[in-house]
Design a protein around this motif. Structure first.
Motif, PDB file in Angstrom:
ATOM      1  N   UNK A 113       0.956  -1.252   0.038  1.00 16.53           N
ATOM      2  CA  UNK A 113      -0.035  -0.048   0.129  1.00 16.53           C
ATOM      3  C   UNK A 113       0.776   1.247   0.033  1.00 16.53           C
ATOM      4  N   UNK A 114       2.080   1.306   0.509  1.00 20.83           N
ATOM      5  CA  UNK A 114       2.836   2.272   0.606  1.00 20.83           C
ATOM      6  C   UNK A 114       3.877   2.233  -0.050  1.00 20.83           C
ATOM      7  N   UNK A 115       4.123   1.341  -1.188  1.00 23.44           N
ATOM      8  CA  UNK A 115       5.024   1.000  -2.068  1.00 23.44           C
ATOM      9  C   UNK A 115       4.908   1.667  -3.453  1.00 23.44           C
ATOM     10  N   UNK A 116       6.073   2.323  -3.917  1.00 18.16           N
ATOM     11  CA  UNK A 116       6.193   2.891  -5.299  1.00 18.16           C
ATOM     12  C   UNK A 116       5.919   1.974  -6.434  1.00 18.16           C
ATOM     13  N   UNK A 117       6.208   0.616  -6.041  1.00 18.65           N
ATOM     14  CA  UNK A 117       6.027  -0.383  -6.986  1.00 18.65           C
ATOM     15  C   UNK A 117       4.505  -0.550  -7.473  1.00 18.65           C
ATOM     16  N   UNK A 118       3.622  -0.468  -6.375  1.00 15.80           N
ATOM     17  CA  UNK A 118       2.211  -0.563  -6.660  1.00 15.80           C
ATOM     18  C   UNK A 118       1.594   0.672  -7.591  1.00 15.80           C
ATOM     19  N   UNK A 119       2.057   1.825  -7.161  1.00 12.98           N
ATOM     20  CA  UNK A 119       1.882   2.874  -7.799  1.00 12.98           C
ATOM     21  C   UNK A 119       2.139   2.836  -9.558  1.00 12.98           C
TER      22      UNK A 119
END
Lengths: 114, 200
Positions: free
Chosen positions: A85-91
């Protein structure tokens, strides 16, 4: 009126193989896969805590570098939260097709084919 | 809970084959294992996407939404997955329902296409259109023609012939009369035939 034999029998015959012959992309986009995964994890979280990372690792699954760090923590509460939820990979994964994500063990990197 | 971790791959219990790997995956997802959830998406989203894409082409703006709906519905119903069929087939059966929902909404919302009265002008049948073309070529041509037809015609034909639904079933699902669906199918077949008889 159109000959009924052509209407149904021939149409059935003609269309039978058309499905496989319909051009389609090889698969879903990496952005779609990422969005689906994020949404499913969000739903899972609404139901209760996620499976703790140390248990997942003990079952033989590979964790990403961030999850590995969290898995070292003694708190099940922290380990059962969604680190993605707080990872740049998800975004990146949700917004950029085949995003340049190369973390081993990261689901978004897998969806991007890396 | 139907899903559990006790079965091996394709174990036969009594007369029933159990797809143990799929059942284990389902059980792990129900245990909120994020890696198992990622595996479900990675293993099955391509096939579901292709299935939906072929049934909606050329109107593709809804494809991603429907694929997403399939996975949300699957996740919601996973506790009922028994392992009696492969997860792949189970997901495609959900996809089929979602596609039919789309067909139902589309045909139900286009009364103007369905409810035109009057004689249907259909060209007289000519030589058997199938003769003279090998199966692969005519399948390809049929797929191209489906993509060129007005969308309502294309989905009516797919619903009728790919999903093997009768006009009566289509009528009940879309809220139209059976006669209206039969007229729609007749027009769709006529348009298909006209395009088929055009020089390639």
């Amino acid at each position: 009126m159109m000959d009924e034999t052509f209407s149904n029998v021939a149409m059935q015959h003609i269309l039978r193989e058309a499905e496989a012959a319909t051009d389609a992309p090889a698969g879903a986009s990496s952005r779609l896969k990422s969005r689906i995964f994020s949404q499913l994890i969000e739903l899972e979280q609404q139901q209760g805590p996620l499976r703790v990372l140390s248990a997942i690792r003990a079952a033989g699954e590979k964790l990403c570098i961030f999850e590995t760090a969290v898995a070292a923590l003694p708190s099940d509460d922290l380990q059962s939260r969604n680190a993605c939820a707080v990872c740049h990979a998800r975004i990146l994964g949700e917004r950029v097709e085949r995003a340049p994500i190369f973390w081993p063990g990261c689901p978004y990197a897998t969806f991007c084919g890396h | 809970m139907a899903a559990n971790l006790q079965h091996t791959p394709q174990e036969v219990i009594g007369q029933e084959r159990i797809f143990g790997d799929d059942l284990a995956l389902a059980a792990a997802i129900l245990a909120r294992d994020r890696k198992a959830t990622a595996r479900l998406v990675e293993l099955h989203s391509d096939a579901v996407h292709r299935y939906v894409w072929r049934r909606l082409t050329p109107r593709l703006e809804m494809v991603d939404d429907i694929v997403q709906e399939v996975f949300l519905a699957a996740w919601g119903g996973l506790k009922n997955y028994s392992g009696a069929a492969p997860l792949h087939s189970w997901l495609l059966s959900i996809a089929r329902h979602k596609v039919e929902d789309h067909y139902r909404r589309t045909l139900g919302a286009h009364a103007d296409v369905l409810d035109v009265d009057g004689e249907i002008e259909i060209p007289a049948p000519s030589a058997d259109p199938v003769l003279g073309l090998d199966a692969k070529r005519h399948a390809k041509r049929a797929a191209e023609i489906l993509a060129r037809l007005p969308y309502e015609y294309a989905i009516a034909l797919r619903w009728r012939y790919w999903e093997d639904r009768s006009a009566k079933e289509m009528a009940e699902a879309s809220g139209r009369t059976e006669k209206a669906i039969e007229r729609l199918l007749a027009r769709a077949r006529a348009r298909f035939k006209a395009l088929w008889e055009e020089p390639a």
